[in-house]
Write an enzyme that holds these catalytic residues in place. Structure first.
Site, mmCIF file in Angstrom:
data_model
loop_
_atom_site.group_PDB
_atom_site.id
_atom_site.type_symbol
_atom_site.label_atom_id
_atom_site.label_comp_id
_atom_site.label_asym_id
_atom_site.label_seq_id
_atom_site.Cartn_x
_atom_site.Cartn_y
_atom_site.Cartn_z
ATOM 1 N N ARG A 170 4.270 -12.868 9.887
ATOM 2 C CA ARG A 170 4.885 -11.558 9.818
ATOM 3 C C ARG A 170 6.290 -11.643 10.409
ATOM 4 O O ARG A 170 6.506 -12.305 11.409
ATOM 5 C CB ARG A 170 4.051 -10.632 10.704
ATOM 6 N N LYS A 219 4.293 0.597 9.514
ATOM 7 C CA LYS A 219 4.417 1.912 8.887
ATOM 8 C C LYS A 219 3.818 2.990 9.775
ATOM 9 O O LYS A 219 4.328 4.097 9.842
ATOM 10 C CB LYS A 219 3.725 1.898 7.525
ATOM 11 N N GLU A 229 0.877 -1.158 0.000
ATOM 12 C CA GLU A 229 0.000 0.000 0.000
ATOM 13 C C GLU A 229 0.921 1.216 0.000
ATOM 14 O O GLU A 229 1.783 1.320 0.881
ATOM 15 C CB GLU A 229 -0.862 -0.029 1.272
HETATM 16 P P1 ATP Z 1 2.383 -2.155 7.969
HETATM 17 O O1 ATP Z 1 1.677 -2.774 9.114
HETATM 18 O O2 ATP Z 1 3.808 -1.837 8.253
HETATM 19 O O3 ATP Z 1 1.639 -1.017 7.358
HETATM 20 P P2 ATP Z 1 1.298 -3.678 5.888
HETATM 21 O O4 ATP Z 1 1.163 -5.149 5.884
HETATM 22 O O5 ATP Z 1 0.083 -2.865 6.113
HETATM 23 O O6 ATP Z 1 2.440 -3.294 6.881
HETATM 24 P P3 ATP Z 1 1.484 -3.362 3.078
HETATM 25 O O7 ATP Z 1 2.089 -2.290 2.275
HETATM 26 O O8 ATP Z 1 0.015 -3.504 3.070
HETATM 27 O O9 ATP Z 1 1.987 -3.168 4.568
HETATM 28 O O10 ATP Z 1 2.192 -4.745 2.789
HETATM 29 C C1 ATP Z 1 2.765 -5.170 1.566
HETATM 30 C C2 ATP Z 1 3.147 -6.607 1.707
HETATM 31 O O11 ATP Z 1 4.197 -6.758 2.652
HETATM 32 C C3 ATP Z 1 1.978 -7.438 2.217
HETATM 33 O O12 ATP Z 1 1.902 -8.626 1.482
HETATM 34 C C4 ATP Z 1 2.336 -7.702 3.651
HETATM 35 O O13 ATP Z 1 1.785 -8.895 4.098
HETATM 36 C C5 ATP Z 1 3.858 -7.721 3.621
HETATM 37 N N1 ATP Z 1 4.410 -7.360 4.930
HETATM 38 C C6 ATP Z 1 4.257 -6.199 5.592
HETATM 39 N N2 ATP Z 1 4.859 -6.239 6.800
HETATM 40 C C7 ATP Z 1 5.435 -7.460 6.902
HETATM 41 C C8 ATP Z 1 6.213 -8.123 7.907
HETATM 42 N N3 ATP Z 1 6.526 -7.519 9.065
HETATM 43 N N4 ATP Z 1 6.634 -9.375 7.663
HETATM 44 C C9 ATP Z 1 6.334 -9.978 6.496
HETATM 45 N N5 ATP Z 1 5.614 -9.422 5.515
HETATM 46 C C10 ATP Z 1 5.154 -8.180 5.701
HETATM 47 MG MG MG Z 2 -1.466 -2.106 5.240
#
Ligand code: ATP
Ligand code: MG
Length: 558
Positions: free
Chosen positions: A257, A267, A33
């Protein structure tokens, strides 16, 4: 960690799928995102998704999951692309969920026509109230029984901007008594009169994540849609949409995760650190963002090796940050150019060395012969590290002390004859004699020394600012420690995570340092040039210490 690693559970699934002929090749996607910079958690997902299509026939798409107009921005899109490239991966197609807005709108109409979606007038609070609990059935909305015609009309008017934000939603008509709460008539669309970074003001209704994600996967023929564990309960809904819409059946798989010790990886939290000025921006070298780690001096290879070594799991755990540093040292030890830099200087005078004489002494650039050698100016007055001298030597002290001998790296053996102190008792100058026949490479002196220290010639030395970093948080898990105790993760910030040395003395060859070069400041750690550097003022970041910093000071020899 042996060379022959067993397959992870996704590789097992894929090998089985390929063997059974379910697919000839696979398609994965990385779906960020664009609402922040990528962090190490994303690196795991990137290495996993792109790694699978490197190993097996197929390709990986980069898809921006940009269905939330309020938090998204093109700045983030650009940084995400740069970070993935820097990590060493190439996507097949650059795609945006927003490209599918029209298609998703049509999907919604299909569901309405099948009697599987309806327009609701309830507010978010009212919907939440009727949702029920895991042990208690929800209740139907009074608008659930609307006719297909009425729903089609209202949905079109939602799209046309006839209603204000929050006045209406589109919901799937599934089952308000479903054991999976997410299946209790989930929202598909909400009204948001907001400017979108790509579609501008074209839309005032935006699809929810669940309605956009799976269908986007399906549109792209993604075979293995990999996400993190919190999406397990969403899988049922993911499959429901695909089944009811009768579209390409992508499949969702979940892994744990990735968390790293002594840092936070969300983020939202990282944004707080930036906004509250605990760090100097998203690419602050203390941040666990890809851009921060790049600026700090991490190499793409070290991050890829780390992700590979850790593998993927089905249960959440915290990986020790020191494993990442281990991978980094392994890479840098072979590639970093050696340099002599004195961080905490004290002057050393070689009393029997000719005044004004300057020798150019060769010194190897690294353990790999291919890195070559460079010439270091050597003269009567040198800077050495304050901690390499002890007025009253400790036991097993192999460095400088009154009467003691030590080798100056790539130069001569010297003997300390004398030293001068100021009125406060601080040593200000050390006087030594050198042994001309002990020159490195042609030593015929027969003298034996155990210690070797680094130095920089005073007349030719350049100065630089050097920034030393420590962990950003004082506790291993700032996330749970804070949340469990009702505190705030920011309470655990390490106040001493940055130490700035304003005047370090560096060897003259570092004048040409570049941001992409990696250096080992001999005996001091791995360093790189910071983007703040100018031709007038060099600035270096310590990437990592030579040994694990958290067991340091226990055993230190010359
Ligand atoms: P955040 O909580 O930091 O905003 P998010 O999952 O909302 O993380 P996205 O941009 O939606 O961030 O994620 C892009 C991809 O990265 C998704 O497939 C997500 O599952 C993966 N991802 C994000 N954080 C992690 C993590 N800590 N470990 C493994 N994969 C992750
Ligand atoms: Mg997200």
């Amino acid at each position: 960690m042996s060379e022959e690693k067993s397959l992870n559970f996704l590789e097992d699934i894929i090998e089985q799928d390929l063997k059974e002929g379910k697919y000839q090749s696979i398609v994965t996607r990385f779906p960020p995102e664009p609402n922040g910079y990528l962090h190490m958690g994303h690196a795991t997902s990137i290495c996993l998704n792109f790694g699978l299509t490197k190993k097996y026939p197929g390709y990986t798409n980069l898809r921006f999951d940009d269905t939330n107009p309020l938090t998204e921005d093109t700045e983030y899109v650009e940084s995400i692309k740069a970070d993935i490239k820097w990590l060493g991966f190439e996507w097949k197609n650059e795609l945006y969920a927003s490209d599918y807005f029209e298609q998703l709108y049509q999907y919604a109409i299909t569901l309405i026509k099948k009697g599987l979606a309806y327009v609701d007038d309830l507010t978010a609070e009212e919907i939440a109230k009727l949702k029920g609990t895991p042990t208690e059935h929800g209740k139907d909305s009074p608008h659930r029984g609307r006719s297909i015609e009425e729903n089609l009309d209202l949905f079109a008017r939602m799209k046309n901007g006839e209603f204000i934000d929050g006045a209406k939603t589109l919901r799937a008509k599934i089952d308000m008594a479903h054991t999976n709460m997410l299946m209790r008539d989930p929202l598909l669309y909400r009204i948001k009169h907001a400017h979108h970074h790509r579609t501008g003001n074209d839309w005032c209704i935006y699809p929810m994540y669940d309605f956009a994600h799976g269908q986007s996967d399906s549109i792209e023929n993604i075979t293995h849609s990999i996400c993190t564990l919190e999406f397990i309960p969403h899988r049922e809904l993911y499959d429901w949409f695909i089944e009811k819409l009768e579209i390409y059946p992508s499949h969702q798989y979940e892994f744990a995760r990735r968390n790293l010790s002594y840092t936070v990886m969300s983020k939202r939290k990282l944004l707080q650190l930036v906004n509250d000025k605990h760090v100097n921006g998203w690419d602050d070298p203390r941040m666990p963002t890809i851009s921060g780690m790049r600026r700090r001096g991490f190499t793409p290879k070290s991050i890829r090796t780390f992700c590979d070594k850790v593998g993927i799991a089905k249960r959440e755990n915290i990986i020790d940050f020191s494993l990442l540093e281990f991978c980094l040292r392994e890479d840098l030890n072979n590639t970093a150019h050696r340099a002599m830099v004195v961080l905490d200087p004290i002057k050393l005078i070689i009393t029997n060395y000719e005044n004004n004489k300057v020798e150019e002494l060769p010194s190897e650039n690294g353990p790999d012969e291919n890195l070559g050698t460079r010439l270091l100016p050597f003269s009567k007055e040198l800077w050495i590290e304050r901690e390499d001298f002890m007025e009253i030597p400790a036991k097993k002290w192999f460095r400088l002390a009154p009467g003691a001998m030590v080798r100056l790296k790539s130069a001569y053996i010297i003997k300390c004859d004398n030293f001068i102190k100021d009125i406060d008792g601080n040593v200000t100058e050390i006087h030594c004699t050198y042994f001309p026949e002990s020159k490195s490479g042609s030593d015929t002196s027969g003298l034996a020394t155990k210690g070797v220290i680094h130095w920089v010639s005073v007349a030719q030395a350049l100065t630089a600012e050097v920034r030393l970093y420590d962990r950003l948080f004082k506790v291993e898990n700032p996330n749970s420690d804070s949340e469990d105790s009702g505190g705030d993760f920011k309470d655990y910030i390490n106040p001493a995570s940055l130490q700035t040395i304003t005047t370090a003395y560096i060897e003259p060859s570092l004048k040409n340092a570049t941001e992409t070069m990696r250096y080992q400041f001999i005996r001091k750690g791995y360093f790189c040039l910071d983007k703040d550097a100018t031709p007038e003022k060099l600035v270096f970041n310590r990437t990592v210490t030579l040994k694990d910093a958290w067991v340091k000071e226990t055993k230190k020899e010359g």
